[in-house]
Scaffold this active site. Sequence first.
Site, PDB file in Angstrom:
ATOM      1  N   ASP A  37     -26.810 139.668 -40.094  1.00 25.89           N
ATOM      2  CA  ASP A  37     -26.084 140.756 -40.743  1.00 25.89           C
ATOM      3  C   ASP A  37     -25.907 142.033 -39.989  1.00 25.89           C
ATOM      4  O   ASP A  37     -24.813 142.431 -40.042  1.00 25.89           O
ATOM      5  CB  ASP A  37     -26.709 140.951 -42.166  1.00 25.89           C
ATOM      6  CG  ASP A  37     -25.999 141.748 -43.161  1.00 25.89           C
ATOM      7  OD1 ASP A  37     -24.762 141.749 -43.210  1.00 25.89           O
ATOM      8  OD2 ASP A  37     -26.758 142.570 -43.709  1.00 25.89           O
ATOM      9  N   GLU A  53     -33.414 150.619 -44.565  1.00 27.13           N
ATOM     10  CA  GLU A  53     -33.031 150.778 -45.802  1.00 27.13           C
ATOM     11  C   GLU A  53     -34.042 150.880 -46.703  1.00 27.13           C
ATOM     12  O   GLU A  53     -34.789 149.914 -46.770  1.00 27.13           O
ATOM     13  CB  GLU A  53     -31.925 149.558 -45.984  1.00 27.13           C
ATOM     14  CG  GLU A  53     -30.587 149.543 -44.980  1.00 27.13           C
ATOM     15  CD  GLU A  53     -29.667 148.359 -45.144  1.00 27.13           C
ATOM     16  OE1 GLU A  53     -28.657 148.605 -44.962  1.00 27.13           O
ATOM     17  OE2 GLU A  53     -30.523 147.436 -45.387  1.00 27.13           O
ATOM     18  N   LYS A  94     -16.214 141.681 -40.195  1.00 35.62           N
ATOM     19  CA  LYS A  94     -17.386 140.824 -39.708  1.00 35.62           C
ATOM     20  C   LYS A  94     -17.741 139.808 -40.805  1.00 35.62           C
ATOM     21  O   LYS A  94     -17.398 140.144 -41.803  1.00 35.62           O
ATOM     22  CB  LYS A  94     -18.527 141.532 -39.142  1.00 35.62           C
ATOM     23  CG  LYS A  94     -19.447 142.097 -40.126  1.00 35.62           C
ATOM     24  CD  LYS A  94     -20.413 142.741 -39.538  1.00 35.62           C
ATOM     25  CE  LYS A  94     -21.388 143.388 -40.596  1.00 35.62           C
ATOM     26  NZ  LYS A  94     -22.154 142.570 -41.645  1.00 35.62           N
ATOM     27  N   HIS A 101     -17.977 148.524 -38.570  1.00 36.07           N
ATOM     28  CA  HIS A 101     -17.940 150.111 -38.980  1.00 36.07           C
ATOM     29  C   HIS A 101     -19.008 150.977 -38.187  1.00 36.07           C
ATOM     30  O   HIS A 101     -18.879 152.105 -38.229  1.00 36.07           O
ATOM     31  CB  HIS A 101     -18.250 149.944 -40.463  1.00 36.07           C
ATOM     32  CG  HIS A 101     -19.728 149.827 -40.843  1.00 36.07           C
ATOM     33  ND1 HIS A 101     -20.275 148.661 -41.174  1.00 36.07           N
ATOM     34  CD2 HIS A 101     -20.472 150.915 -41.332  1.00 36.07           C
ATOM     35  CE1 HIS A 101     -21.697 148.927 -41.613  1.00 36.07           C
ATOM     36  NE2 HIS A 101     -21.680 150.219 -41.702  1.00 36.07           N
ATOM     37  N   LYS A 137     -18.889 155.269 -36.556  1.00 36.43           N
ATOM     38  CA  LYS A 137     -19.968 156.304 -37.007  1.00 36.43           C
ATOM     39  C   LYS A 137     -20.025 157.561 -36.046  1.00 36.43           C
ATOM     40  O   LYS A 137     -20.131 157.345 -34.916  1.00 36.43           O
ATOM     41  CB  LYS A 137     -21.213 155.752 -37.120  1.00 36.43           C
ATOM     42  CG  LYS A 137     -21.522 154.818 -38.595  1.00 36.43           C
ATOM     43  CD  LYS A 137     -22.941 154.364 -38.481  1.00 36.43           C
ATOM     44  CE  LYS A 137     -22.988 153.791 -39.842  1.00 36.43           C
ATOM     45  NZ  LYS A 137     -22.908 154.649 -41.234  1.00 36.43           N
ATOM     46  N   LYS A 157     -34.757 145.720 -45.144  1.00 38.91           N
ATOM     47  CA  LYS A 157     -34.557 146.327 -46.553  1.00 38.91           C
ATOM     48  C   LYS A 157     -35.707 146.647 -47.253  1.00 38.91           C
ATOM     49  O   LYS A 157     -36.770 146.083 -46.789  1.00 38.91           O
ATOM     50  CB  LYS A 157     -33.792 145.230 -47.225  1.00 38.91           C
ATOM     51  CG  LYS A 157     -32.261 145.136 -46.679  1.00 38.91           C
ATOM     52  CD  LYS A 157     -31.136 144.171 -47.516  1.00 38.91           C
ATOM     53  CE  LYS A 157     -30.237 143.992 -46.790  1.00 38.91           C
ATOM     54  NZ  LYS A 157     -29.151 145.310 -46.888  1.00 38.91           N
ATOM     55  N   ASP A 206      -1.345 132.864 -53.471  1.00 44.13           N
ATOM     56  CA  ASP A 206      -2.487 132.102 -52.867  1.00 44.13           C
ATOM     57  C   ASP A 206      -2.057 132.272 -51.191  1.00 44.13           C
ATOM     58  O   ASP A 206      -1.140 132.347 -50.703  1.00 44.13           O
ATOM     59  CB  ASP A 206      -2.471 130.573 -53.023  1.00 44.13           C
ATOM     60  CG  ASP A 206      -2.915 130.429 -54.585  1.00 44.13           C
ATOM     61  OD1 ASP A 206      -3.525 131.422 -55.421  1.00 44.13           O
ATOM     62  OD2 ASP A 206      -2.456 129.258 -55.142  1.00 44.13           O
ATOM     63  N   HIS A 255     -23.867 145.426 -35.522  1.00 36.71           N
ATOM     64  CA  HIS A 255     -24.181 146.734 -35.334  1.00 36.71           C
ATOM     65  C   HIS A 255     -25.303 147.285 -34.417  1.00 36.71           C
ATOM     66  O   HIS A 255     -25.034 148.318 -33.710  1.00 36.71           O
ATOM     67  CB  HIS A 255     -24.798 147.118 -36.730  1.00 36.71           C
ATOM     68  CG  HIS A 255     -23.883 146.895 -38.112  1.00 36.71           C
ATOM     69  ND1 HIS A 255     -22.534 146.617 -37.715  1.00 36.71           N
ATOM     70  CD2 HIS A 255     -24.421 146.857 -39.266  1.00 36.71           C
ATOM     71  CE1 HIS A 255     -22.129 146.504 -39.041  1.00 36.71           C
ATOM     72  NE2 HIS A 255     -23.089 146.298 -40.020  1.00 36.71           N
TER      73      HIS A 255
END
Length: 471
Positions: free
Chosen positions: A230, A211, A143, A173, A177, A321, A89, A235
């Site tokens: 998000d 997306e 994040k 991330h 790229k 999205k 744990d 980003h």
Amino acid sequence: MQCVTPREADALVIFGITGDLARKQTFRSLYRLERRGLLGLPVFGVARNDMTDDELRRRARESIEQTGEDIDDEVFDRFAGRLSYVGGDFDDEQTYSKVAQALGDRRNPVFYLEVPPSLFATVVEGLAKANLVSNGQRVVVEKPFGNDLQSSRELAADLHRYLDESQLYRIDHFLGKMGVEEVLYLRFANTMLEPVWNRNFLACVQITMAENFGVEDRGRFYDPVGALRDVVVNHLLQVLATAAMEPPSGRDPDTIKDSKRAVFRAMPDADPSHYVRGQYDGYLDTDGVAPDSTTETYVALRLEIDTWRWAGVPFFVRTGKHLAVRETEVRLLFKHPPRLHFLPHDYRPPSANQIVFRIDPATGIRLVLDAQRADKPGANEIEFDLEFAQEGGEGPTPYEVLLHDALIGDASHFTRQDNVDESWRIVQPLLDSPPPVQPYAQGSWGPKEADRLVAGYGSWRAPWVPDQTSK
């Protein structure tokens, strides 16, 4: 707390090795580093599950196969031989004693926290009490870095009780790229581009992250977060800073981050009247989503940068999205030229030139110019496209870049706390006074209300998708 010069790691310890991120990204990225001869150290996975080393290795192979990666048995055997498991744990001091015992005489491990942010402080405190981060050892965290400006600062304060800022490697991330790197390089490595990269020539900049899929099985995570938290605050603001920053005067990580900070510092707080929120039809039927949720799955906003280079040039940012395609790009729209008096009266006025940087799912650059065509009456837009995969191939995946950088101690592709705080400061008014969400159809380009943001600057340009119509 004393900062030390980064040293190459002699072990990697991953907390949360049985989680979704490890299954989708980490195992594959480490395997690819092994194939490139860049791993070269033991990897210890830590989680609450009861598991043997062999079970961890089977999980790793299954995870890599599920990503579609072709597996070379010789490479995988080398990689599997590096994997070991430590169970326990995260709030149990014995877990960290077992980690210390597994590390043996290795003195420069990197600790990667693939755990929810609510556990960051717990794990870091456990590492500190076991004397595992007292000599500059690096800690990589995922994040989100807080949910707003206040929580971001509180999280940083919790971590800074035990870690110097130089030890913290915050993953975004997008910074791994290839396309984001190319934006920075192409800007300053080509003298035909840099002189026109400013308010004297540009009308606006459009940044799109589209997306063509939905929240799917992530409803329980996504619903408390939404599109702004998000992807925009991390980003897309990082992409904006890369496109807008002045040339860094050095190659060290702090100089690069200072250049980004200068961009953020020059950005006024976002204006809620220049902000549109949308929610795709069917979102409320997603498992884990509240039946009366007002969480946005689409946002569009206008941002400003009050500097000599950018004053008066709006940056339009949108993401969503279940849009028409999956594409991420930076698009520069130039000012319209004056009337061309030598042309016949029935010619249309020249269109604005454009430069498009394609970031995802592949990288490339497009130039849009106006020209006369023999096969078409009058003038028309012509497009010069270059996909980088056709000119030497794609680079490593983002997590390959970031994990390798963490292991060698290069912080260039990681975010710094002051830049995180500035990003939250910019969007905080949008969190405090959000407009109502507008419904939009799946497969569309989001709610029509977003069109008013770009009034006076033409329209939102549909992203460049190779071999498809881009307008």
